[in-house]
Scaffold this active site. Structure first.
Site, short mmCIF file in Angstrom:
data_model
loop_
_atom_site.label_atom_id
_atom_site.label_comp_id
_atom_site.label_asym_id
_atom_site.label_seq_id
_atom_site.Cartn_x
_atom_site.Cartn_y
_atom_site.Cartn_z
N ARG A 63 0.85 -1.06 0.23
CA ARG A 63 -0.01 0.07 0.05
C ARG A 63 0.90 1.28 -0.05
O ARG A 63 0.18 2.47 -0.26
CB ARG A 63 -0.90 0.00 1.16
CG ARG A 63 -1.98 -0.96 1.37
CD ARG A 63 -2.67 -1.30 2.68
NE ARG A 63 -1.78 -1.49 3.70
CZ ARG A 63 -2.11 -1.65 5.00
NH1 ARG A 63 -3.41 -1.48 5.23
NH2 ARG A 63 -1.03 -2.02 5.77
N LYS A 170 4.11 -17.37 9.50
CA LYS A 170 3.50 -17.73 10.62
C LYS A 170 3.25 -16.61 11.53
O LYS A 170 3.60 -15.26 10.99
CB LYS A 170 4.41 -18.69 11.60
CG LYS A 170 5.40 -17.74 12.35
CD LYS A 170 6.23 -18.56 13.23
CE LYS A 170 7.37 -17.91 14.03
NZ LYS A 170 6.66 -16.55 14.99
N HIS A 200 11.09 -20.28 9.20
CA HIS A 200 12.29 -19.97 8.72
C HIS A 200 13.30 -20.92 9.44
O HIS A 200 14.42 -21.15 9.09
CB HIS A 200 12.60 -18.62 8.68
CG HIS A 200 12.85 -18.09 10.06
ND1 HIS A 200 11.67 -17.60 10.82
CD2 HIS A 200 13.90 -17.90 11.02
CE1 HIS A 200 12.01 -17.09 11.97
NE2 HIS A 200 13.41 -17.43 12.04
N LYS A 204 17.52 -23.52 8.40
CA LYS A 204 18.80 -23.75 9.12
C LYS A 204 19.42 -25.03 8.55
O LYS A 204 19.00 -26.19 8.88
CB LYS A 204 18.90 -23.59 10.38
CG LYS A 204 18.22 -22.17 10.88
CD LYS A 204 18.24 -21.88 12.46
CE LYS A 204 17.82 -20.50 12.74
NZ LYS A 204 18.67 -19.44 12.23
N ASP A 257 3.86 -17.51 19.83
CA ASP A 257 4.91 -17.10 18.94
C ASP A 257 5.91 -18.27 18.54
O ASP A 257 6.39 -18.32 17.42
CB ASP A 257 5.62 -15.79 19.46
CG ASP A 257 6.53 -15.24 18.48
OD1 ASP A 257 6.17 -15.17 17.41
OD2 ASP A 257 7.78 -14.74 18.84
N HIS A 262 7.88 -23.35 15.89
CA HIS A 262 9.50 -23.33 15.80
C HIS A 262 9.87 -24.46 16.49
O HIS A 262 10.30 -25.60 16.22
CB HIS A 262 10.24 -22.13 16.31
CG HIS A 262 9.86 -20.88 15.50
ND1 HIS A 262 10.05 -20.84 14.10
CD2 HIS A 262 10.19 -19.62 15.96
CE1 HIS A 262 9.93 -19.78 13.52
NE2 HIS A 262 9.89 -18.75 14.75
N LYS A 362 12.62 -14.54 25.79
CA LYS A 362 13.61 -13.22 25.53
C LYS A 362 14.30 -12.66 26.76
O LYS A 362 13.82 -13.01 27.72
CB LYS A 362 12.40 -12.21 24.94
CG LYS A 362 11.97 -12.60 23.56
CD LYS A 362 10.94 -11.40 22.91
CE LYS A 362 10.43 -11.67 21.80
NZ LYS A 362 11.61 -11.96 20.79
#
Length: 511
Positions: A63, A170, A200, A204, A257, A262, A362
């Site tokens: 956009r 995702k 992703h 690896k 997440d 993952h 994190k």
């Protein structure tokens, strides 16, 4: 101690001889960071590796108010910053001349009419032959309208000698119900063999090497059972906070997440049963079977076998960092978890009584992704009349990031007249043996999509199986507010209860 690896294949030279067939890549959300940081550098790397066809083009759709010339200039600047390989101006000129931009609203039918015209023009100019890869680098709310609008102009349809593939980033839903709705919507328009649900992490090298390591080496697979393995740990740790993703993270959290995608992808590859072939559907069926074999969690299991945490202020690499609740776009009383650890059991013959410990978070002390497999200690009766009181267990550790490689920890006699045993670590590092191979992690996945190989992509049942496992956790957490948040300082390995989770079983985290 370094293992000497003998390369018995000619993989690199073979790959250079197998570029993908003619195609055009359409990126929805092309003005976003993913395109600049990962997708364009990945395509550029494929060009350098001679895996892109000469008949090739890229169309960015967004956009944002820009045109093809400004888009090319912008990408030239970003490539100089984000390219993982030396920037070759000649190769980039070839690439840049095949990049186009279309300003459009994802819900506007006219945008798709214009896209169809542009694709037809690209087909004629570059010979892309009507083969299209649609990459939805957008928020999940746009998946449905984009697919619907594409179908209205029949860009999803193809003849026998053409293909139309769709890569979807995702998250694949927010929970089991929304994942089922998304899959139902996709499959009402597309065929499953057109859908590439991308993770992703599976790009690896070490992740892909899990299957080769297990099934291509006869010394390991016989020991890959509860007879020899004590437990398995999977750790995905990040030093960063939420950065600019505060708005997204407040609706997601560490569980949604990271875990059903993952971490469960790593779990399924390390624990799945041997496939009869490496056919994509055969492998994905084995992965789905493994996730479906995870023992369902009861309310009490969630209380005793799952830990959640949220980081407070602390120190990372000598720098003071703020608490999660002080980050941009985060509620001051947020109860969103930034850390999760869980213990899972797999109810099949291979893994009965072998716990799998998963943790991710994190603002942890180091950035690392690894799988640690602890083997059972041998009986010490042979050494009962020596100075050896107990034998250390063997560890096999697969490192995914930041360095990719495999380590094996074994016991060896220390030099000297006394019988003493010390630990010896044998290391295989991809870079040491194969040389540096800078990549974004997306190259293999994009190339596989171009050639129609879905092995490393999630099928609809894989997605739903993952959400089915975490659904009880979501239900319990949605009904009970954590009273101790924030409960770990930035720069530490999560809340104390994560340490207790594994130590109450007489084990400890490998890192």
């Amino acid at each position: 101690m370094t293992i000497t690896v003998i390369d018995q294949s000619n993989t690199k030279s073979n790959l250079c001889e197998m570029p993908a067939g003619p195609c055009a890549v359409v990126i929805f959300g092309a003005a976003g960071d993913l395109t600049k940081r990962k997708l364009l550098p990945s395509l550029y790397n494929l060009r350098l590796n001679k895996l892109l066809p000469e008949s090739f083009a890229v169309i960015g759709v967004s956009r944002t108010d820009k045109n093809t010339d400004s888009f090319r200039d912008e990408l030239t600047t970003s490539m100089e910053e984000y390219a993982t390989r030396p920037f070759d101006s000649d190769q980039w000129d070839w690439f840049k001349d095949r990049i186009y931009y279309l300003k459009g609203n994802f819900e506007d039918p006219q945008s798709y009419i214009e896209l169809k015209k542009l694709l037809s023009s690209v087909d004629q100019k570059f010979g892309t032959q009507g083969n299209y890869l649609f990459y939805l680098a957008t928020g999940e709310d746009y998946f449905k309208p984009i697919i619907e609008q594409i179908s209205k102009v029949q860009l999803h349809q193809c003849s026998e000698d053409q293909w139309r593939h769709f890569i979807i980033e995702k998250p694949f839903g927010r929970d089991l119900e929304s994942a089922r709705k998304l899959n139902k919507h996709l499959l009402a328009i597309l065929k499953e063999n057109q859908i590439y649900r991308i993770d992703h992490y599976l790009g690896k090298e070490t992740v892909q090497n899990i299957l080769v390591f297990r099934f291509g080496n006869s010394i390991f697979e016989p020991a890959w059972t509860n007879h020899y393995i004590d437990h398995v740990q999977i750790t995905v740790a990040e030093t960063v906070g939420v950065e600019s993703r505060g708005g997204f993270y407040e609706t997601a959290g560490a569980l949604r997440d990271m875990v059903p995608n993952h971490m469960f992808q790593l779990l399924s590859l390390i624990a799945m049963e041997p496939p009869t072939t490496f056919d994509a559907d055969v492998v994905r069926t084995k992965r789905a079977e493994l996730i479906n074999a995870i023992r369902p969690l009861s309310y009490d299991d969630v209380q005793t076998s799952v830990v959640r945490g949220q980081y407070d202020k602390g120190e990372i690499d000598g720098q003071e960092v703020q608490a999660y609740r002080s980050e941009n776009r985060i509620a001051k009383d947020s109860t969103v978890e930034t850390f999760v650890a869980l213990k899972l059991m797999i109810d099949n013959w291979r893994w009965v009584d072998v716990p799998f410990y998963l943790r991710t978070g994190k603002r942890l002390p180091k950035r690392t992704t690894e799988i640690a497999i602890q083997f059972k200690s041998p009986p010490a009766c042979l050494f009962r009349n020596t100075t050896v009181s107990h034998l250390m267990p063997n560890y096999l550790i697969m490192h995914m990031q930041p360095h990719e490689g495999i380590s094996l920890q074994i016991g060896a006699k220390l030099p000297g007249p006394l019988l003493q045993i010390g630990s010896v670590q044998m290391d295989f590092d991809y870079q040491d043996y194969f040389g540096p191979s800078p990549s974004t992690g997306y190259e293999t996945l994009i190339y596989d999509c171009m050639v129609g190989d879905q092995t490393l992509f999630q099928r609809d049942d894989n997605v739903e199986a993952g959400w089915k496992v975490v659904e009880p956790i979501q239900e319990v957490w949605n009904s009970t507010r954590p009273l101790d948040f924030p409960n770990y300082a930035a720069g530490t390995w999560g809340p104390h209860s994560a340490k207790s989770l594994i130590e109450k079983d007489g084990r400890h985290w490998q890192i």
